[in-house]
Design an enzyme around this catalytic site. Structure first.
Site, PDB file in Angstrom:
ATOM      1  N   GLY A  49      -5.421  -8.069   6.546  1.00  0.00           N
ATOM      2  CA  GLY A  49      -6.613  -7.970   5.710  1.00  0.00           C
ATOM      3  C   GLY A  49      -6.386  -8.507   4.306  1.00  0.00           C
ATOM      4  CG  ASP A  74      -3.342  -4.113   1.867  1.00  0.00           C
ATOM      5  OD1 ASP A  74      -2.870  -3.256   1.125  1.00  0.00           O
ATOM      6  OD2 ASP A  74      -4.163  -3.847   2.779  1.00  0.00           O
ATOM      7  CG  MET A  93     -14.237   0.687   4.664  1.00  0.00           C
ATOM      8  SD  MET A  93     -14.665   0.581   6.391  1.00  0.00           S
ATOM      9  CE  MET A  93     -16.427   0.881   6.260  1.00  0.00           C
ATOM     10  CB  SER A  94      -8.443   2.370   1.461  1.00  0.00           C
ATOM     11  OG  SER A  94      -7.157   2.948   1.334  1.00  0.00           O
ATOM     12  CG  MET A 110       1.039   1.549   7.450  1.00  0.00           C
ATOM     13  SD  MET A 110       1.946   2.092   5.998  1.00  0.00           S
ATOM     14  CE  MET A 110       0.631   2.396   4.850  1.00  0.00           C
ATOM     15  N   GLY A 111      -2.002   3.102  10.948  1.00  0.00           N
ATOM     16  CA  GLY A 111      -2.825   4.118  11.592  1.00  0.00           C
ATOM     17  C   GLY A 111      -3.911   4.635  10.682  1.00  0.00           C
ATOM     18  CG  HIS A 121      -7.317  -0.226  10.185  1.00  0.00           C
ATOM     19  ND1 HIS A 121      -7.536   1.043   9.679  1.00  0.00           N
ATOM     20  CD2 HIS A 121      -6.232  -0.701   9.532  1.00  0.00           C
ATOM     21  CE1 HIS A 121      -6.609   1.309   8.773  1.00  0.00           C
ATOM     22  NE2 HIS A 121      -5.810   0.268   8.656  1.00  0.00           N
ATOM     23  CG  HIS A 135     -10.375   2.232   7.659  1.00  0.00           C
ATOM     24  ND1 HIS A 135     -10.602   0.881   7.545  1.00  0.00           N
ATOM     25  CD2 HIS A 135      -9.255   2.479   6.931  1.00  0.00           C
ATOM     26  CE1 HIS A 135      -9.687   0.342   6.759  1.00  0.00           C
ATOM     27  NE2 HIS A 135      -8.840   1.288   6.385  1.00  0.00           N
ATOM     28  CD  GLN A 158       0.421  -5.727   3.841  1.00  0.00           C
ATOM     29  OE1 GLN A 158       1.039  -4.736   3.510  1.00  0.00           O
ATOM     30  NE2 GLN A 158      -0.604  -5.674   4.677  1.00  0.00           N
TER      31      GLN A 158
HETATM   32  P1  AMP Z   1      -2.873  -0.321   6.595  1.00  0.00           P
HETATM   33  O1  AMP Z   1      -3.048   0.529   7.794  1.00  0.00           O
HETATM   34  O2  AMP Z   1      -3.522   0.215   5.360  1.00  0.00           O
HETATM   35  O3  AMP Z   1      -1.442  -0.773   6.396  1.00  0.00           O
HETATM   36  O4  AMP Z   1      -3.681  -1.666   6.899  1.00  0.00           O
HETATM   37  C1  AMP Z   1      -3.432  -2.419   8.058  1.00  0.00           C
HETATM   38  C2  AMP Z   1      -4.124  -3.754   7.928  1.00  0.00           C
HETATM   39  O5  AMP Z   1      -5.530  -3.536   7.758  1.00  0.00           O
HETATM   40  C3  AMP Z   1      -3.668  -4.562   6.714  1.00  0.00           C
HETATM   41  O6  AMP Z   1      -3.593  -5.941   7.070  1.00  0.00           O
HETATM   42  C4  AMP Z   1      -4.757  -4.300   5.710  1.00  0.00           C
HETATM   43  O7  AMP Z   1      -4.914  -5.337   4.771  1.00  0.00           O
HETATM   44  C5  AMP Z   1      -5.960  -4.225   6.620  1.00  0.00           C
HETATM   45  N1  AMP Z   1      -7.057  -3.484   5.974  1.00  0.00           N
HETATM   46  C6  AMP Z   1      -7.031  -2.214   5.516  1.00  0.00           C
HETATM   47  N2  AMP Z   1      -8.218  -1.895   4.945  1.00  0.00           N
HETATM   48  C7  AMP Z   1      -8.988  -3.000   5.044  1.00  0.00           C
HETATM   49  C8  AMP Z   1     -10.318  -3.323   4.630  1.00  0.00           C
HETATM   50  N3  AMP Z   1     -11.091  -2.447   3.999  1.00  0.00           N
HETATM   51  N4  AMP Z   1     -10.783  -4.558   4.900  1.00  0.00           N
HETATM   52  C9  AMP Z   1     -10.007  -5.480   5.530  1.00  0.00           C
HETATM   53  N5  AMP Z   1      -8.755  -5.231   5.945  1.00  0.00           N
HETATM   54  C10 AMP Z   1      -8.249  -4.018   5.699  1.00  0.00           C
END
Ligand code: AMP
Length: 283
Positions: A147, A150, A184-185, A30-31, A37, A34, A153
């Site tokens: 990742g 989640d 990280m998030s 979702m952009g 990603h 970090h 997911q």
């Molecule tokens: P998002 O942009 O939050 O939807 O995440 C996109 C992808 O990155 C998903 O598969 C998440 O599980 C993964 N992701 C986000 N944060 C982390 C993290 N800290 N460590 C590993 N994977 C991550």
């Protein structure tokens, strides 16, 4: 690096590359990219000739009272980071193109979507499964990396791919953490300095559960009760759920096994954070 907004153009790009015999990996995001990603991207890069990253804040996975409108969007910085990470193509469609008037289809992975985050966010995983199915059809990757951050997911996507015969290999990637352990998030940006400190209670809970498991505790109820008490001591934290589940079917466990995983969702002020991890295995 190419930046493509149009689904038909994305599919055409993929077709040309695959006709040339090149394999394609996808990292859906979702952009607000970090290091978590970027780590997924590096893992994907190693497994395929070409790397696609999708950037799309998917409205149908947000509830009406959630942060869709305020979700951080930093597209230009994301493009720079992706280019540096060796991404070959970014797919960043507009919402109206992904969900045009008349759109009425939902993909639902029934059982796995119900508990944990699904209980507090009804419809969330239907939104995730629907957009991931669309991304797979548009981008047509051979492989996609998700990742373990989640974890539910990832389980939902694996089940969807299996049940609907998508020809995409799903690769799970370990959680990437800050030096002090916070997962990280993109949502960590919402935290004030005091909340950022308070947010460490999630990782502390995981470490405490691992310590109890290592010392021989096998009663999941007792472990959870101790974690709830510890998190309750942090005034900025409010537990949404804390459960120990079996990692394949996400069913709650009473006794700890090798496949046990602690799953957490905790609100820190107005920010909802999730984390998880194995308790007995070395991962
Ligand atoms: P998002 O942009 O939050 O939807 O995440 C996109 C992808 O990155 C998903 O598969 C998440 O599980 C993964 N992701 C986000 N944060 C982390 C993290 N800290 N460590 C590993 N994977 C991550």
């Amino acid at each position: 690096m190419e930046i493509i907004h149009n689904p038909a153009a994305m599919t055409a790009w993929s077709k040309v590359e695959r006709a040339g015999g090149r394999s394609l990996a996808l990292v859906p995001t979702m952009g607000c990219l970090h290091a978590g990603h970027l780590s997924l991207m590096a893992a994907a890069r190693r497994r395929a000739d070409l790397l696609a990253v999708s950037i799309f804040v998917n409205p149908v996975q947000f509830g009406p009272d959630e942060d869709f409108a305020s979700y951080p969007r930093i597209f230009e910085a994301d493009c720079l980071a992706a280019e540096e990470a060796g991404v070959d193509v970014i797919f960043a469609p507009e919402t109206e193109v992904v969900y045009p008037p008349g759109f009425q289809t939902r993909v639902q992975v029934t059982g796995l979507s119900q508990g944990l985050c699904g209980a507090g966010r009804p419809g969330h995983f239907d939104g995730v499964a629907t957009v991931v199915a669309k991304l797979f059809n548009i981008i047509q990757p051979q492989l996609a990396v998700f990742g373990e951050k989640d974890f539910q997911q990832l389980a939902v996507v694996r089940a969807m791919v299996r049940d609907l015969n998508f020809a995409v290999e799903i690769v799970g990637h370990p959680i990437v953490r800050e030096e002090d352990g916070l997962a990280m998030s993109s949502r960590n940006r919402y935290l004030s300095p005091a909340e950022r400190q308070a947010a460490l209670c999630l990782y502390r809970a995981l470490k405490s559960a691992r310590r109890q498991a290592a010392e021989g505790e096998r009663d999941c109820g007792r472990i959870i009760a101790s974690l709830v008490t510890a998190i309750a001591a942090e005034p900025r934290a409010c537990v949404e759920y804390l459960q120990i589940v079996n990692d394949s079917d996400l069913r709650e466990l009473k006794k700890l096994t090798d496949t046990a995983r602690l799953m957490m969702a905790v609100h820190i002020g107005r920010t909802r954070l999730i984390d998880n991890g194995y308790l007995l295995s070395k991962r």
